[in-house]
Design a protein around this motif. Structure first.
Motif, PDB file in Angstrom:
ATOM      1  N   LYS A  89      77.015  62.013 -32.776  1.00 61.25           N
ATOM      2  CA  LYS A  89      76.711  60.954 -33.742  1.00 61.25           C
ATOM      3  C   LYS A  89      75.246  60.909 -34.145  1.00 61.25           C
ATOM      4  O   LYS A  89      74.946  60.687 -35.312  1.00 61.25           O
ATOM      5  CB  LYS A  89      77.209  59.590 -33.263  1.00 61.25           C
TER       6      LYS A  89
ATOM      7  N   ILE B 224      82.770  63.607 -34.217  1.00 57.99           N
ATOM      8  CA  ILE B 224      81.769  62.709 -34.797  1.00 57.99           C
ATOM      9  C   ILE B 224      81.090  61.912 -33.691  1.00 57.99           C
ATOM     10  O   ILE B 224      79.859  61.794 -33.640  1.00 57.99           O
ATOM     11  CB  ILE B 224      82.420  61.748 -35.827  1.00 57.99           C
ATOM     12  N   LYS B 225      81.896  61.388 -32.752  1.00 58.05           N
ATOM     13  CA  LYS B 225      81.336  60.586 -31.660  1.00 58.05           C
ATOM     14  C   LYS B 225      80.430  61.424 -30.755  1.00 58.05           C
ATOM     15  O   LYS B 225      79.379  60.964 -30.321  1.00 58.05           O
ATOM     16  CB  LYS B 225      82.472  59.952 -30.842  1.00 58.05           C
TER      17      LYS B 225
ATOM     18  N   ALA C 126      74.128  61.428 -37.958  1.00 58.98           N
ATOM     19  CA  ALA C 126      73.461  60.314 -38.633  1.00 58.98           C
ATOM     20  C   ALA C 126      72.126  60.768 -39.210  1.00 58.98           C
ATOM     21  O   ALA C 126      71.823  60.506 -40.386  1.00 58.98           O
ATOM     22  CB  ALA C 126      73.262  59.150 -37.662  1.00 58.98           C
TER      23      ALA C 126
END
Lengths: 119, 230
Positions: free
Chosen positions: B92, B88-89, B96
């Motif tokens: 991101k 996810i990081k 998003a």
């Protein structure tokens, strides 16, 4: 005791979610607060993944079965269902395709533009 | 005869699990997402109740205990999110953008359908959470006073549509980037789309399952705003 402790943690967090729900009074389901609380506990390592691993995986596996009674509930809403069947079909087919295409194209555009900037 | 059913708390619970088991067996045999175990089990139970002349309340006296597990199950959604935190990081921005685009597009389309067909507010909020996974969608529909027993089958069928047509749609519309494919599946057709995304590839599957959870949370947070628009 292993399973009992794991159940206690997961149901305890569910309860904490309900408390937050009562206090905030927003139209957000209690389960979502529980999810966010659990997320915080895991990320801050207050609760380690191992402490909820077995029951947690079990819960994720049986999740879909918990929807059987509410899906059967559609039998009580048949008359209501008939009144907007065509919009439902449009939402099912057309809207799903639109969402997929727009999401895919927009994220692809962003990813490719960022990659070309990195070079 | 019917007293056995009406007086037992375990009847509805057992019938649900048994029907779901049959659903899984049929699903395995035909290997098609159209034979969704949840839909099959619901159809079997409705047919059984109709034939045996048992009303929904009697069935749900036992069935509701199964529903009670939904909240702790939803809480456990934190686990896959926690495990995928690294991915996810790393992605991101893409996640998003994909999640917000998907969720907003979905709700705007439902709003457009509501305006065109002059739906009631109740019908509109029933369909509003159609793209996200049932755990979140059911809760939203309940909170916004929609008809949650219609929301759930609509969500499941949305997942079936995404699962069946997703790969062709991505190919036709030129969605090639593996992360974008995953986000498209997850945002439009939740867990059932993720099953397909996992078949296409590991990265596609991971991105799809991440976007299911995040778009669910995002939709929950903004749904009441969209509910106020119509």
């Amino acid at each position: 005791m292993k399973y009992l402790n794991q159940i206690a943690i997961i149901f305890g967090v569910s309860f904490a979610g309900e408390i937050v729900y009562r206090f905030l009074g927003l139209p957000i389901p209690a389960s979502i607060y529980g999810l966010i609380i659990m997320m915080i506990l895991l990320e801050t390592k207050i609760i380690k993944f191992e402490q909820i691993k077995d029951v947690g995986s079990f819960m994720l596996n049986i999740m879909i079965v918990t929807f059987v009674p509410s899906t059967v509930g559609v039998m009580t809403a048949v008359e209501e269902l008939k009144t907007f069947l065509i919009p439902i079909l449009i939402v099912l087919f057309l809207v799903t395709v639109i969402v997929m295409v727009v999401t895919g194209r927009v994220s692809q555009f962003v990813i490719e533009r960022r990659c070309s900037k990195d070079e | 005869m019917n007293e056995i059913f009406t007086e037992s708390v375990y009847f509805g619970f057992f019938l649900s699990l048994f029907a779901y088991y049959i659903g899984v067996v049929i699903n395995k045999k035909f290997k098609s997402p159209i034979f969704n175990p949840l839909l099959i089990s619901a159809i079997l139970i409705i047919a059984f109740l109709a034939i045996a002349n048992i009303d929904y309340e009697t069935y749900n006296a036992g069935g509701q205990y199964l529903t009670y597990f939904l909240t702790p199950c939803t809480v456990c959604y934190a686990i896959p999110l926690h495990q995928e935190m690294q991915k996810i990081k790393e992605n991101k921005l893409a996640i998003a953008v994909g999640v917000v685009t998907g969720a907003v597009t979905s709700m705007l389309c439902v709003l457009a359908v509501a305006l065109i067909f002059e739906l009631t507010h109740e019908q509109y909020v029933t369909l509003l959470p159609k793209s996200i996974t049932s755990a979140f969608g059911y809760g939203i529909s309940e909170e916004l006073s929609g008809i949650s027993s219609i929301t759930v089958p609509v969500i499941i069928l949305t997942g079936v549509v995404g699962n069946v047509f997703g790969q062709s749609i991505c190919r036709i519309t030129g969605i090639r980037n593996r992360i974008a494919v995953g986000l498209a599946f997850g945002s439009s057709s939740h867990a059932l789309g993720t099953v397909k995304a996992l078949e296409i590839g590991e990265l596609e599957g991971a991105m799809s399952s991440i976007s299911v959870a995040i778009s669910g949370i995002f939709t929950v947070l903004v749904a009441s705003f969209f509910a106020g628009l119509y």
